[in-house]
Design a protein around this motif. Sequence first.
Motif, short mmCIF file in Angstrom:
data_model
loop_
_atom_site.label_atom_id
_atom_site.label_comp_id
_atom_site.label_asym_id
_atom_site.label_seq_id
_atom_site.Cartn_x
_atom_site.Cartn_y
_atom_site.Cartn_z
N MET A 16 0.87 -1.35 0.00
CA MET A 16 0.18 0.04 -0.36
C MET A 16 0.93 1.13 0.40
SD MET A 16 -3.00 -1.38 -0.48
CE MET A 16 -4.39 -0.05 -0.07
N LYS A 17 2.23 0.92 0.53
CA LYS A 17 3.06 1.97 0.57
C LYS A 17 2.72 3.61 1.49
CE LYS A 17 5.40 1.35 -4.20
NZ LYS A 17 5.73 -0.04 -3.15
N SER A 18 1.78 2.98 2.24
CA SER A 18 1.37 3.81 3.34
C SER A 18 2.06 3.74 4.60
CB SER A 18 -0.12 3.95 3.40
OG SER A 18 -0.43 4.55 4.25
N SER A 19 1.84 4.94 5.76
CA SER A 19 2.18 4.47 7.39
C SER A 19 1.14 3.88 7.93
CB SER A 19 2.59 5.95 7.53
OG SER A 19 1.94 6.75 7.58
N HIS A 25 -7.18 1.83 5.80
CA HIS A 25 -7.79 1.81 4.87
C HIS A 25 -9.05 1.95 4.10
CE1 HIS A 25 -3.77 3.60 3.45
NE2 HIS A 25 -3.28 2.75 4.29
N LYS A 26 -9.79 3.22 3.39
CA LYS A 26 -11.04 2.77 2.84
C LYS A 26 -12.14 2.53 1.85
CE LYS A 26 -11.41 6.49 6.14
NZ LYS A 26 -12.71 8.34 6.68
N VAL A 27 -12.77 1.68 1.74
CA VAL A 27 -13.46 1.97 0.92
C VAL A 27 -15.03 2.20 0.71
CG1 VAL A 27 -14.74 -0.67 -0.81
CG2 VAL A 27 -12.39 -0.15 0.01
N GLY A 28 -15.61 2.51 -0.07
CA GLY A 28 -17.02 2.91 0.38
C GLY A 28 -17.22 4.33 1.70
N GLY A 29 -16.16 5.45 2.50
CA GLY A 29 -16.07 5.80 3.02
C GLY A 29 -15.96 5.42 4.50
N ASP A 102 -8.97 -7.00 6.04
CA ASP A 102 -8.44 -6.99 4.16
C ASP A 102 -9.23 -7.43 3.31
OD1 ASP A 102 -7.31 -9.00 3.74
OD2 ASP A 102 -5.35 -8.30 3.88
N VAL A 103 -10.51 -8.11 3.58
CA VAL A 103 -11.14 -8.61 2.90
C VAL A 103 -12.77 -8.11 3.36
CG1 VAL A 103 -11.61 -11.17 1.60
CG2 VAL A 103 -9.57 -11.06 2.60
N PRO A 104 -13.02 -7.00 2.55
CA PRO A 104 -13.48 -6.27 3.31
C PRO A 104 -15.43 -6.22 2.70
CG PRO A 104 -12.86 -4.62 1.65
CD PRO A 104 -12.53 -6.27 1.80
N LEU A 105 -15.59 -7.11 1.87
CA LEU A 105 -17.14 -6.63 1.25
C LEU A 105 -17.74 -8.71 1.12
CD1 LEU A 105 -16.67 -4.45 -1.95
CD2 LEU A 105 -16.77 -4.32 0.33
N THR A 106 -17.24 -9.60 2.08
CA THR A 106 -17.51 -10.38 2.21
C THR A 106 -19.53 -10.96 2.85
OG1 THR A 106 -16.16 -11.63 2.60
CG2 THR A 106 -17.66 -12.83 2.49
N PRO A 107 -20.26 -11.06 1.96
CA PRO A 107 -21.76 -10.47 2.62
C PRO A 107 -21.67 -11.81 4.09
CG PRO A 107 -21.71 -11.51 0.60
CD PRO A 107 -20.05 -11.29 1.30
N THR A 108 -22.98 -11.44 4.35
CA THR A 108 -22.98 -11.95 5.38
C THR A 108 -23.50 -13.42 5.14
OG1 THR A 108 -23.38 -9.78 7.00
CG2 THR A 108 -24.36 -11.59 7.87
N ASN A 225 -4.32 -5.43 -1.03
CA ASN A 225 -3.02 -5.75 -0.66
C ASN A 225 -2.09 -4.61 -1.55
OD1 ASN A 225 -2.48 -7.80 0.18
ND2 ASN A 225 -3.34 -9.19 -1.74
N ASN A 226 -3.20 -3.83 -2.17
CA ASN A 226 -2.53 -2.65 -2.89
C ASN A 226 -3.33 -1.43 -3.27
OD1 ASN A 226 -3.46 -3.80 -5.46
ND2 ASN A 226 -1.52 -5.21 -5.54
N ARG A 227 -2.88 -0.49 -3.94
CA ARG A 227 -4.08 0.46 -4.22
C ARG A 227 -4.60 0.38 -5.82
NH1 ARG A 227 -4.16 4.68 -0.12
NH2 ARG A 227 -1.18 4.84 0.34
N VAL A 228 -4.15 -0.43 -6.57
CA VAL A 228 -4.95 -0.82 -7.88
C VAL A 228 -5.89 -2.10 -7.21
CG1 VAL A 228 -5.14 -2.58 -9.10
CG2 VAL A 228 -3.19 -0.56 -9.15
#
Length: 453
Positions: A16-19, A25-29, A102-108, A225-228
């Motif tokens: 991610m090249k981030s501190s 890090h965010k997805v969808g806010g 880091d796997v954010p969107l697995t449906p309940t 795992n990365n920005r892409v």
Amino acid sequence: MLLDIVILAAGKGTRMKSSLPKVLHKVGGHSLLSHVLGAAKALESDNINIIIGHGAEIVRSEFSEEPVNFIEQTEQLGTGHAVQQALPYLRDNATALVLYGDVPLTPTATLRELLEQVREDAMSLLTVELDDPTGYGRILRNAQGNASAIVEQKDASKDQLAICEVNTGIMAVPTALLKEWLPNLSNENAQGEYYLTDVVEMASSNHIDINIVQADDEMDVLGVNNRVQQAELERYYQSVQAMILLEEGVSLLDPDRFDCRGELSAGSDVTIDVNCVFEGIVEIGNNVYIGPNCVITDSKIGDNTTIKANSVLEDTVIAGDSDIGPFARLRPGTELGKGAKIGNFVETKKAKVGEGSKINHLSYVGDAELGTGVNVGAGTITCNYDGVNKSKTTIGDGAFIGSNTSLVAPVTVASEATVGAGSTVAKDVAEGELAVARAKQRNIANWQKPVKK
């Protein structure tokens, strides 16, 4: 079912090249970890454990209000080692569900299906079909259709490399079995790490069924795992939000140029133009039009309201039948009565604007209360700050404020009063009065214009 949840969130996320820790890090806010935690809480577990490592204190602080147990993994020695850290906090008669921060969107719903496949003598594994499975561990199935092994890419035969079903790492296991298997993991591999996936082979050798649940979409189990990958998930997430709104009858003029970073609800006959961003909790009434390039945060927008292009609303309540913008900025605490109008390049803050009142152009109205039918001319400023304290401006019903007026708070302009253009008003104006407070004009004859030296 007694359910213990373990969320692995200790990784640094070097790519991610981030501190900032990767799981923040965010997805969808919302942070990656908050998405996972939301799914975990929806399963109604009373024992949610989060394994933290890199940036542990930042992660703790971010989720300090959540009912979770933080467990620090001081050395990151693999996924198996991470789950080992949680063993003292897992109950022998429970089912352990292992998730990844880091796997954010697995449906309940998918996770519930996974849990339904667990018995005392059976675990379950979440898999996915990929068009290109290169790099992933392939799932081998037995005659009963259960998993029998996971073969890594480098160890797979030609026939096994043709398998497109791969391991996601998400699994549900009777805790008693985990406590039996995890201490026996080996790190004799190229990475020198303890892999959680090795329990699949242990289960198979102990004649424990490994039931499979397959994800509906690879994006449901994609890790960041990365920005892409983060950008890919962001667009997928937004496409899902857009589709939900479209199916509910909202008109999105271009669903690919829409961003919801919170919760958005809308009535009937709502139209949203391109490049609009919604954050926090936003409620939209019926027959509302939102023009392009608007940003709306934590606001309620009443029926029959038009918000024109490039307007920004935050913590604002609009009663309805209003016209906003273009290029309006409504800051926190703004409340607009029915039929109020806020025009171009107008900024409001902590302002109550009464029914039918208008602030049409190039004005700042802050810490103010306006009655009904007030007309505020262009260039008007409520001077609400003296360098130390904020003070209030009150304008009564039907008052008229001329252009280029400064209202020095605290000050009251009573009902039906008029303020002449260009005035600086520092004293109260009584009902029906005209206030004119400007320097006397002088016209100088034979004026010589300056010339350039």
